[in-house]
Every structure is written in C-alpha cells, then in structure tokens.
Design a protein around this motif. Sequence first.
Motif, mmCIF file in Angstrom:
data_model
loop_
_atom_site.group_PDB
_atom_site.id
_atom_site.type_symbol
_atom_site.label_atom_id
_atom_site.label_comp_id
_atom_site.label_asym_id
_atom_site.label_seq_id
_atom_site.Cartn_x
_atom_site.Cartn_y
_atom_site.Cartn_z
ATOM 1 N N ALA A 145 13.144 18.314 116.514
ATOM 2 C CA ALA A 145 11.933 19.142 116.486
ATOM 3 C C ALA A 145 12.074 20.400 117.340
ATOM 4 O O ALA A 145 11.238 21.302 117.244
ATOM 5 C CB ALA A 145 10.730 18.323 116.963
ATOM 6 N N PHE A 146 13.115 20.462 118.176
ATOM 7 C CA PHE A 146 13.289 21.602 119.079
ATOM 8 C C PHE A 146 14.589 22.353 118.798
ATOM 9 O O PHE A 146 15.123 23.036 119.664
ATOM 10 C CB PHE A 146 13.256 21.128 120.530
ATOM 11 C CG PHE A 146 12.002 20.372 120.879
ATOM 12 C CD1 PHE A 146 10.820 21.042 121.153
ATOM 13 C CD2 PHE A 146 11.991 18.990 120.895
ATOM 14 C CE1 PHE A 146 9.662 20.355 121.462
ATOM 15 C CE2 PHE A 146 10.838 18.283 121.206
ATOM 16 C CZ PHE A 146 9.665 18.968 121.488
ATOM 17 N N ALA A 147 15.099 22.229 117.565
ATOM 18 C CA ALA A 147 16.363 22.865 117.204
ATOM 19 C C ALA A 147 16.175 24.245 116.593
ATOM 20 O O ALA A 147 17.154 24.930 116.306
ATOM 21 C CB ALA A 147 17.136 21.980 116.233
ATOM 22 N N GLY A 148 14.917 24.651 116.377
ATOM 23 C CA GLY A 148 14.649 25.968 115.835
ATOM 24 C C GLY A 148 14.191 25.984 114.400
ATOM 25 O O GLY A 148 13.780 27.036 113.884
ATOM 26 N N GLU A 149 14.246 24.837 113.736
ATOM 27 C CA GLU A 149 13.799 24.773 112.349
ATOM 28 C C GLU A 149 12.277 24.629 112.283
ATOM 29 O O GLU A 149 11.644 24.129 113.221
ATOM 30 C CB GLU A 149 14.461 23.592 111.627
ATOM 31 C CG GLU A 149 14.167 23.572 110.132
ATOM 32 C CD GLU A 149 14.874 22.453 109.391
ATOM 33 O OE1 GLU A 149 15.099 22.602 108.180
ATOM 34 O OE2 GLU A 149 15.187 21.418 110.025
ATOM 35 N N GLU A 150 11.701 25.044 111.155
ATOM 36 C CA GLU A 150 10.271 24.908 110.954
ATOM 37 C C GLU A 150 9.862 23.444 111.092
ATOM 38 O O GLU A 150 10.462 22.557 110.470
ATOM 39 C CB GLU A 150 9.883 25.429 109.575
ATOM 40 C CG GLU A 150 8.399 25.431 109.299
ATOM 41 C CD GLU A 150 8.071 25.974 107.921
ATOM 42 O OE1 GLU A 150 6.907 25.800 107.479
ATOM 43 O OE2 GLU A 150 8.962 26.563 107.276
ATOM 44 N N LEU A 151 8.838 23.183 111.918
ATOM 45 C CA LEU A 151 8.445 21.824 112.240
ATOM 46 C C LEU A 151 8.029 21.040 110.998
ATOM 47 O O LEU A 151 8.295 19.830 110.916
ATOM 48 C CB LEU A 151 7.308 21.835 113.267
ATOM 49 C CG LEU A 151 6.842 20.476 113.784
ATOM 50 C CD1 LEU A 151 7.997 19.694 114.401
ATOM 51 C CD2 LEU A 151 5.717 20.651 114.803
ATOM 52 N N GLN A 152 7.417 21.684 110.034
ATOM 53 C CA GLN A 152 6.979 20.988 108.827
ATOM 54 C C GLN A 152 8.158 20.361 108.091
ATOM 55 O O GLN A 152 8.061 19.248 107.562
ATOM 56 C CB GLN A 152 6.238 21.953 107.904
ATOM 57 C CG GLN A 152 5.723 21.305 106.618
ATOM 58 C CD GLN A 152 5.020 22.284 105.711
ATOM 59 O OE1 GLN A 152 4.837 23.455 106.054
ATOM 60 N NE2 GLN A 152 4.607 21.830 104.538
ATOM 61 N N VAL A 153 9.293 21.048 108.068
ATOM 62 C CA VAL A 153 10.480 20.519 107.406
ATOM 63 C C VAL A 153 11.029 19.317 108.185
ATOM 64 O O VAL A 153 11.421 18.303 107.597
ATOM 65 C CB VAL A 153 11.552 21.602 107.258
ATOM 66 C CG1 VAL A 153 12.804 21.044 106.588
ATOM 67 C CG2 VAL A 153 11.012 22.779 106.470
ATOM 68 N N VAL A 154 11.057 19.434 109.505
ATOM 69 C CA VAL A 154 11.518 18.326 110.343
ATOM 70 C C VAL A 154 10.648 17.097 110.106
ATOM 71 O O VAL A 154 11.146 15.969 110.002
ATOM 72 C CB VAL A 154 11.506 18.718 111.828
ATOM 73 C CG1 VAL A 154 11.891 17.530 112.704
ATOM 74 C CG2 VAL A 154 12.449 19.892 112.083
ATOM 75 N N GLN A 155 9.359 17.289 110.010
ATOM 76 C CA GLN A 155 8.447 16.172 109.780
ATOM 77 C C GLN A 155 8.671 15.543 108.414
ATOM 78 O O GLN A 155 8.539 14.325 108.254
ATOM 79 C CB GLN A 155 7.006 16.634 109.957
ATOM 80 C CG GLN A 155 6.657 16.947 111.409
ATOM 81 C CD GLN A 155 5.277 17.546 111.584
ATOM 82 O OE1 GLN A 155 4.837 18.360 110.769
ATOM 83 N NE2 GLN A 155 4.581 17.149 112.637
ATOM 84 N N GLN A 156 9.029 16.343 107.407
ATOM 85 C CA GLN A 156 9.375 15.778 106.104
ATOM 86 C C GLN A 156 10.621 14.900 106.214
ATOM 87 O O GLN A 156 10.683 13.814 105.632
ATOM 88 C CB GLN A 156 9.619 16.903 105.095
ATOM 89 C CG GLN A 156 8.382 17.625 104.621
ATOM 90 C CD GLN A 156 8.726 18.727 103.628
ATOM 91 O OE1 GLN A 156 9.368 19.727 103.966
ATOM 92 N NE2 GLN A 156 8.310 18.531 102.390
ATOM 93 N N ASN A 157 11.606 15.374 106.968
ATOM 94 C CA ASN A 157 12.819 14.581 107.175
ATOM 95 C C ASN A 157 12.513 13.293 107.938
ATOM 96 O O ASN A 157 13.044 12.219 107.616
ATOM 97 C CB ASN A 157 13.864 15.405 107.926
ATOM 98 C CG ASN A 157 14.473 16.496 107.080
ATOM 99 O OD1 ASN A 157 14.460 16.438 105.854
ATOM 100 N ND2 ASN A 157 15.010 17.526 107.732
ATOM 101 N N ARG A 158 11.670 13.402 108.946
ATOM 102 C CA ARG A 158 11.326 12.212 109.727
ATOM 103 C C ARG A 158 10.568 11.197 108.881
ATOM 104 O O ARG A 158 10.697 9.978 109.109
ATOM 105 C CB ARG A 158 10.518 12.607 110.962
ATOM 106 C CG ARG A 158 11.363 13.327 112.019
ATOM 107 C CD ARG A 158 10.594 13.538 113.317
ATOM 108 N NE ARG A 158 11.443 14.139 114.330
ATOM 109 C CZ ARG A 158 11.104 14.292 115.611
ATOM 110 N NH1 ARG A 158 9.890 13.892 116.019
ATOM 111 N NH2 ARG A 158 11.931 14.834 116.473
#
Length: 263
Positions: A40-53
């Motif tokens: 979540a802190f790697a610079g990618e849009e948080l919405q995409v990270v949440q989809q992956n999670r």
Amino acid sequence: MSPLRILKPDWPAPANVHAFTTTRKGGFSQAPYDQFNLGAFAGEELQVVQQNRALLNALLPQAPFWIKQVHGTDVVMAQGVHEGIGDSIIEADASVTTHPQTVLSILAADCMPVLLTNRFGTAVAAAHAGWRGLCAGVLENTVAKLLKESSCTPSDLLAWIGPSISVAHYEVGAEVRAAFIASAAQFDYQLDAACFIPNHASGPDKYLADLPRIAKSRLQALGIKAVYGGDLCTYRDPECFYSYRRETPTGRFASLIWFNPKS
C-alpha cells in the motif's frame, strides 16, 4: 489477468500451520507494479492495491493483519484483521499471534521475510528483516516474543527464510559490514568470512553481503536449529519477484502465515 501463483515453504511445519509467499503473477497492477503488487506504500494507486488484496483474501481464512514496516525492531501481538492503511497504521517490523486464523503478513522486495512456528502448531510469527532491522535485532526480538507468548523453548521452533536478494547481487559498503561486526559482538552470533565477500571489482570498501546466511547464523545462535529456505533470490527472478535494487519504483510481494484450530 493471469492466474495467481504462490510458493509454499518447504519445511516440516505442523499440519495445521499454513504459509505461502505470493509472486508478481496475477492481479490488476500495471507496469512497473505488474501484476500482483500488495504494498500500500509502494506508490501505486491504493484502489488497485485493494483489488489485489481482495484476490489474496480469497486464499485465506480471513484478511491479514497488515503492519507498516519501517526497518526497525518492534514486534506487535496480532489478533484478527488489520487493514494497515489510513488512520489504522501500526508501525512495526514483526508480528506474533497465538490466535487461530489470524494471518500474519510481511511485505518485501529484496528484504528477508522470516516466518516462524512452534512444533505444536499453537503460535506463529512473521518478521521483516532488511539489513538495518536484521543488524539491530528484529529476529532476536521476534523470537523472544514468540517464546514468551507460546511458553516454548528454542528447540521447539522452526524458521523459514523467504525470497530475498542473494549474496551475488547485494553489494554494500564497509559501514554495513562494520555495523554487523558490532552486532555480532552484541548478540553473540557467528559472522564468518562468507557473510561479507570483498568485491574488489567495485573498490576496496565494497562487499557482497549474504543476508540469509547472517539470519541463519543468528537464529541458530538463539537455539533454533531447524532453519529452512534462504535460497530464492528476488533480484535474479524478475518473472516471480519484485526487487527494489533491480527496479525502482517496484511493487511488494507478501509472505503470510497462520494456524488453524486443532480438531
């Protein structure tokens, strides 16, 4: 979207203990985070990270207990689910639980994820060991907390060192080697010549550091003889793993561990 690919530790953990490491295969992330970034802190849009999670959660008994790793030595007791973003951030570099189905998680992209359990399947731990945390004692703190909370002895524990940067690709300066020499005296573990190999091609004060070898030595010095893994290199496998030294910015993969109630 390609199918998710996970890697399971090759270790004799109890049958009710489960663990795996994600890879970068599958997921919604686009370059340079492609494809399954969980950080979540790697610079990618948080919405995409949440989809992956959300994809990750489908493989687990419940969502993980996420922490924000800061290259320190703090260890937290974990129970239940923790999103680890927004106002709910917990800064730590390791977690321990004695609660069934609480999923511990470590994010990495060259640093070592170290997973631990006892032989009884009643407690697990996960530590994030980059060179700074490793040098300062994150593994010692994690083991101490795990032993205290599970009423075990070191001989009851097993450890697995997950994918991390290998000695062939991890060049450091003389100051890092000096810090570990001081750390070895402080924590009373063996730092042999193979832990820091002079890299004369880069200069007189450059070394190739073997973090998995150092971690294994420290775990064994604590009385843990059953140490596994440490042979998967993040840097040389761009198809499977993120590597901060190979490419910046980059994503993060996760190493996770939990235990189920015994029937």
